[in-house]
Design a protein around this motif. Structure first.
Motif, short mmCIF file in Angstrom:
data_model
loop_
_atom_site.label_atom_id
_atom_site.label_comp_id
_atom_site.label_asym_id
_atom_site.label_seq_id
_atom_site.Cartn_x
_atom_site.Cartn_y
_atom_site.Cartn_z
N ASN A 1 7.91 -7.76 -4.98
CA ASN A 1 6.92 -7.51 -3.92
C ASN A 1 5.64 -6.93 -4.51
O ASN A 1 4.54 -7.32 -4.13
CB ASN A 1 7.48 -6.51 -2.89
N TYR B 1 2.29 -8.76 -3.80
CA TYR B 1 1.33 -8.21 -2.82
C TYR B 1 0.38 -7.17 -3.40
O TYR B 1 -0.52 -6.71 -2.71
CB TYR B 1 2.09 -7.60 -1.64
N ASN C 1 2.73 0.34 -6.85
CA ASN C 1 1.69 -0.62 -7.26
C ASN C 1 0.35 -0.26 -6.60
O ASN C 1 0.34 0.40 -5.56
CB ASN C 1 2.09 -2.05 -6.88
N GLY D 1 4.66 -10.13 6.09
CA GLY D 1 3.24 -10.12 6.40
C GLY D 1 2.73 -11.55 6.48
O GLY D 1 3.39 -12.48 6.01
N SER E 1 7.84 -16.85 0.83
CA SER E 1 8.66 -15.68 1.14
C SER E 1 9.32 -15.85 2.50
O SER E 1 8.79 -16.51 3.39
CB SER E 1 7.79 -14.42 1.14
N GLY F 1 11.08 -12.98 3.90
CA GLY F 1 11.18 -11.67 4.56
C GLY F 1 12.57 -11.07 4.49
O GLY F 1 13.00 -10.37 5.40
N LEU F 2 13.28 -11.32 3.39
CA LEU F 2 14.62 -10.71 3.25
C LEU F 2 14.64 -9.60 2.20
O LEU F 2 15.56 -8.78 2.18
CB LEU F 2 15.64 -11.78 2.83
N LEU G 1 13.06 -6.69 1.45
CA LEU G 1 13.18 -5.26 1.79
C LEU G 1 14.43 -4.99 2.62
O LEU G 1 15.00 -3.89 2.55
CB LEU G 1 11.93 -4.79 2.54
N1 LIG Z 1 4.29 -3.52 -2.37
C1 LIG Z 1 3.83 -4.11 -1.26
N2 LIG Z 1 2.51 -4.09 -1.00
C2 LIG Z 1 2.00 -4.65 0.12
N3 LIG Z 1 2.76 -5.28 1.05
C3 LIG Z 1 4.08 -5.33 0.85
C4 LIG Z 1 4.69 -4.75 -0.32
N4 LIG Z 1 6.01 -4.95 -0.23
C5 LIG Z 1 6.24 -5.62 0.92
N5 LIG Z 1 5.08 -5.87 1.56
C6 LIG Z 1 4.94 -6.56 2.86
O1 LIG Z 1 6.20 -6.51 3.51
C7 LIG Z 1 6.64 -7.80 3.88
C8 LIG Z 1 8.15 -7.84 3.81
O2 LIG Z 1 8.60 -7.78 2.47
P1 LIG Z 1 9.98 -8.43 2.10
O3 LIG Z 1 10.21 -8.26 0.64
O4 LIG Z 1 11.02 -7.93 3.01
O5 LIG Z 1 9.79 -9.96 2.44
P2 LIG Z 1 8.94 -11.05 1.69
O6 LIG Z 1 8.48 -10.54 0.36
O7 LIG Z 1 7.91 -11.53 2.65
O8 LIG Z 1 10.03 -12.22 1.49
P3 LIG Z 1 11.20 -12.29 0.40
O9 LIG Z 1 11.27 -10.95 -0.27
O10 LIG Z 1 12.42 -12.59 1.21
O11 LIG Z 1 10.85 -13.38 -0.52
C9 LIG Z 1 5.95 -8.74 2.94
O12 LIG Z 1 5.82 -10.04 3.50
C10 LIG Z 1 4.61 -8.04 2.73
O13 LIG Z 1 3.72 -8.39 3.77
#
Ligand SMILES: Nc1ncnc2c1ncn2[C@@H]1O[C@H](COP(=O)(O)OP(=O)(O)OP(=O)(O)O)[C@@H](O)[C@H]1O
Ligand SMILES: [Mg+2]
Length: 373
Positions: free
Chosen positions: A280, A284, A308, A328, A336, A338-339, A341
């Protein structure tokens, strides 16, 4: 028969009382009645007195009650209070009435003095209570059925996920092996690039399958399975960060170890947790600033955090960050789901830990804290 009391004030009070008043003899024949009660049942006092018995004004069910309970109670205890009976008016319409009665004797003659209240509202209220109870029972039974159905569906979904992931992993392993074979056969530069691309796609698919399996296990209420063992969390994280540096060669990664690293945990799962957080941070966060992974142990527990720089997490998704399939809408990995986190949170939960997030213009830090107990 005595229908008119001597004192006119008493008479007025008797007639205008906000309840029906009547007197009967021992057999129930009306000997005196006020206009209110007579009006309710659609008769005049003259039509009732000496001609009609209380039980004649009752419905069949109420008459049975009158015979089996009312009369014996009056004989035995001298009074009946707050009995609800259905009374019929002249046209046969019924109305619920609450009755109180007292038995007394005057000059050797037994008489029953009765006060009656029309109980439409109370009756309605009681009906509503009964209906509400019936509705609740129906809802509970419906909910139980739905739960059973959901359990069956969940079990089927779990089996399907197991079958699909198993059947996908084998061909993926074959594809990966084939890229190895291609590399050995003196490939051109372009063929090596293609083989690398295929291998990366296989890695991505494998991670997705693993995420989906974890998601299914967590959703089915079993939670993610962990295998705790004594380990040194700093050593585990050093290897994990090395592997991640290989996976994200363009990103700077730093590992910081604080305190003595001894703990009891599932090293593979904790590496997966940090892997998801770093993925992540890479997706991001800022491309240029380094990402820091800190493993810290103290007397109360240990924690793993990933920091980060870059844009803070948008306000509108903060509350649902750890929900499955919540992501997001801007930036980051196009594919992605959204799994990430959600799984991070489930791995922490399986270790009796919890995850917190701090995000502002200075940067974003996810911390998983694990108490020693
Ligand atoms: N370090 C970060 N900085 C900014 N936004 C973040 C960060 N980590 C997570 N996010 C936001 O939180 C959302 C959910 O994160 P999550 O890891 O659950 O899902 P994902 O990354 O979208 O998909 P996946 O991990 O399943 O590939 C992300 O889509 C992003 O918008
Ligand atoms: Mg993610």
């Amino acid at each position: 028969m005595d229908t008119v009391p001597g004192d006119s004030e008493h008479d007025e009070l008797f007639q205008a009382a906000p309840c029906g008043l009547l007197r009967t003899d021992e057999r129930g024949t009306v000997t005196r009645v006020n206009d209110r009660f007579a009006g309710w049942v659609g008769f005049t006092a003259e039509e009732l007195i000496g001609k009609v018995r209380l039980q004649d004004l009752l419905t069949v069910g109420a008459r049975i009650f009158h015979q089996t309970h009312w009369t014996p109670l009056l004989q035995m205890q001298g009074s009946v209070s707050e009995v609800k009976l259905e009374v019929r008016d002249r046209d046969g319409h019924t109305m619920p009435m609450v009755l109180n009665a007292i038995r007394s004797t005057a000059a050797g003659v037994v008489r029953h003095d009765i006060a009656a209240f029309v109980a439409h509202d109370r009756h309605k209220y009681e009906r509503e209570l009964i209906d509400a109870r019936k509705r609740t029972e129906a809802l509970v039974s419906e909910a139980t059925k739905l739960k059973e159905l959901a359990n069956t569906r969940a079990a089927v979904a779990e089996q399907m996920m197991g079958i699909v992931s198993h059947d996908l992993r084998n061909p993926l392993a074959l594809i990966l092996m084939s890229t190895e074979l291609l590399r050995r056969g003196n490939p051109t530069e372009n063929q090596v690039k293609i083989a690398d691309r295929v291998a990366r796609a296989v890695g991505h698919s494998n991670r997705l399958i693993a995420d989906l399996l974890d998601f299914t296990a967590a959703q089915l209420g079993k939670g993610i399975a962990i295998n705790r063992q004594a380990c040194n969390i700093h050593a585990v994280m050093a290897v994990c960060v090395d592997d991640l540096a290989q996976a994200f060669p363009k990103q700077q990664l730093r590992h910081v170890a604080q305190g003595n690293g001894d703990c009891s945990a599932d090293a593979v799962r904790l590496s997966q947790l940090v892997g998801n957080l770093v993925a992540n941070a890479v997706a991001y966060g800022s491309d240029v600033e380094p990402i820091a992974v800190i493993s810290a142990v103290d007397s109360s527990g240990f924690s793993l955090s990933v920091t980060n720089s870059g844009e803070p997490i948008p306000e509108d998704i903060r509350d649902s960050l750890f929900q499955p399939l919540s992501r997001g809408t801007t930036g980051g990995a196009a594919r992605s789901i959204g799994l990430g986190l959600f799984i991070v949170n489930e791995i922490a939960r399986a270790h009796s830990g919890k995850v917190t997030v701090q995000s502002d213009v200075a940067g974003t830090t996810f911390t998983a804290y694990f108490p020693l107990s």
